[in-house]
Design a protein around this motif. Structure first.
Motif, PDB file in Angstrom:
ATOM      1  N   ALA A 169      -9.043  -2.904   1.739  1.00 16.43           N
ATOM      2  CA  ALA A 169      -9.644  -2.187   0.614  1.00 16.43           C
ATOM      3  C   ALA A 169     -11.149  -2.050   0.834  1.00 16.43           C
ATOM      4  CB  ALA A 169      -9.376  -2.925  -0.692  1.00 16.43           C
ATOM      5  N   THR A 184       0.815  -1.214   0.000  1.00 13.74           N
ATOM      6  CA  THR A 184       0.000   0.000   0.000  1.00 13.74           C
ATOM      7  C   THR A 184       0.852   1.270   0.000  1.00 13.74           C
ATOM      8  OG1 THR A 184      -0.139  -0.128   2.416  1.00 13.74           O
ATOM      9  CG2 THR A 184      -1.944  -1.114   1.152  1.00 13.74           C
ATOM     10  N   GLU A 194      -5.518  -4.208  -6.336  1.00 11.81           N
ATOM     11  CA  GLU A 194      -6.020  -3.422  -5.204  1.00 11.81           C
ATOM     12  C   GLU A 194      -7.072  -4.174  -4.381  1.00 11.81           C
ATOM     13  OE1 GLU A 194      -5.468  -0.589  -3.710  1.00 11.81           O
ATOM     14  OE2 GLU A 194      -3.969   0.373  -4.998  1.00 11.81           O
TER      15      GLU A 194
END
Length: 347
Positions: A103, A49, A97
């Motif tokens: 997320a 990240t 992602e």
């Protein structure tokens, strides 16, 4: 020397035109989900990240072998999942992602479910299902899927978390596609933790909801997120034995788990319990005719290998509804891979 002797003989077709190479690639394509699972289990995406990282650092962070981690990520990068730069650092891509645990629309739990041994091992024994018409799951695990599911809390957690992860992006779109009376009582049959019913109640503020599932499943319900406890109820029970009263019965990814005889029992209970002008709404893949690729044709083999169910065509649903005393009225698209098959009382 004759012209025939001078001939170089048959010219081999270019590799890309030879069907054997395509078959070879297809035969080895199971290694992509294998790599996807390994990386999901390790939580690699969570450690990217902050931006690109050298594979050695990444391997230390997740407790992996550096060279082998790179090899798995390199394969996934060919599918747009992660990317490697000229310095050998790996980074997230838009496709990677959703593999992050934090997320907003995390799909990691769905990946872990879909590649779990309860699906993976029976899929490797698909020949048995094709030969015999029965799932190899019972032989491999000593009992049918849902019995194993009920006895193994670890499997149950993987399944429920995975289903929620897979369903969360779909539920608002399915709810939006439904045409409900303003004061409908909506029964979510086998609704798990209530993600779909939650989306339906948000989309249709006049509706009331009933989440119907087994007691241990209802313990993890999410309906409290609605903030209106007067609009929903929890009802524990077995959909093979009964259904609570209501107007609209939602069955999302329920019937496809079962063969026609078991699916028929579920529909018959809904038919008996629903109000005179009630409806049954089945949200499942509807397999189209023809040879074009379709996700329903893929999931159909998952149903074949681990369950006793299948994905159905419109004609299959029509026949099943008729046996249950229902009349198929329409099939609604949902902007997802599911359609909603609507049925009303036949008489």
């Amino acid at each position: 020397m004759t012209s025939a002797e001078n001939s170089p003989g048959p010219v081999a077709p270019p590799a890309e035109a030879d069907p054997r190479f395509a078959l070879m690639d297809l035969a080895m394509s199971y290694l992509v989900p294998a790599a996807l699972r390994a990386v999901a289990v390790l939580g690699v995406a969570d450690h990217l990240t902050g931006g690109p990282r050298p594979v050695a650092d990444l391997a230390r962070a997740v407790g992996a072998h550096p060279l082998n981690l790179r090899r798995a990520l390199r394969l996934l990068a060919t599918h747009g999942i992660f990317t490697e730069d000229d310095e050998g650092r790996f980074a997230l891509t838009p496709a990677a992602e959703p593999m992050r645990t934090d997320a907003p629309s995390s799909f990691r739990a769905a990946i872990l479910m879909l590649t779990d041994a309860t699906f993976w091992r029976p899929a490797g024994e698909l020949e048995e299902a094709v030969r015999t018409g029965t799932s190899p799951f019972d032989r491999l695990f000593g009992m049918p899927f849902f019995d194993h599911f009920a006895r193994d809390p670890g499997t149950a957690a993987v399944f429920h978390d995975g289903m929620a992860s897979m369903s969360d992006p779909e539920n608002p779109l399915v709810a939006r596609a439904l045409d409900l009376p303003p004061d409908a009582v909506v029964v979510d049959v086998g609704g798990g933790h209530g993600g779909l019913l939650l989306a339906v109640l948000r989309e249709h503020p006049g509706a009331r909801g009933v989440l119907f599932d087994q007691p241990h499943v209802l313990e993890g319900h999410r309906l409290g997120e609605l903030g209106a406890e007067d609009r929903w109820d929890l009802v524990a029970g077995d959909f093979f034995a009964e259904a609570p009263p209501g107007d609209t019965y939602l069955l999302k990814r329920i019937l496809h788990d079962w063969d026609d005889e078991h699916a028929l029992r579920v529909l018959e209970h809904c038919r008996r319990a629903m109000s005179p002008h009630g409806r049954v709404l089945v949200a499942d893949a509807v397999v189209p005719p023809g040879n074009d690729p379709d996700p329903g044709k893929v999931i159909d083999l998952l149903m074949m290998s681990s369950f006793t169910g299948r994905e159905r065509t419109r004609a299959d649903f029509d026949a099943l509804f008729t046996r249950a005393g229902l009349r198929l009225t329409r099939v609604l698209p949902t902007d997802t891979r599911l359609s909603v098959v609507e049925g009303v009382a036949a008489v």
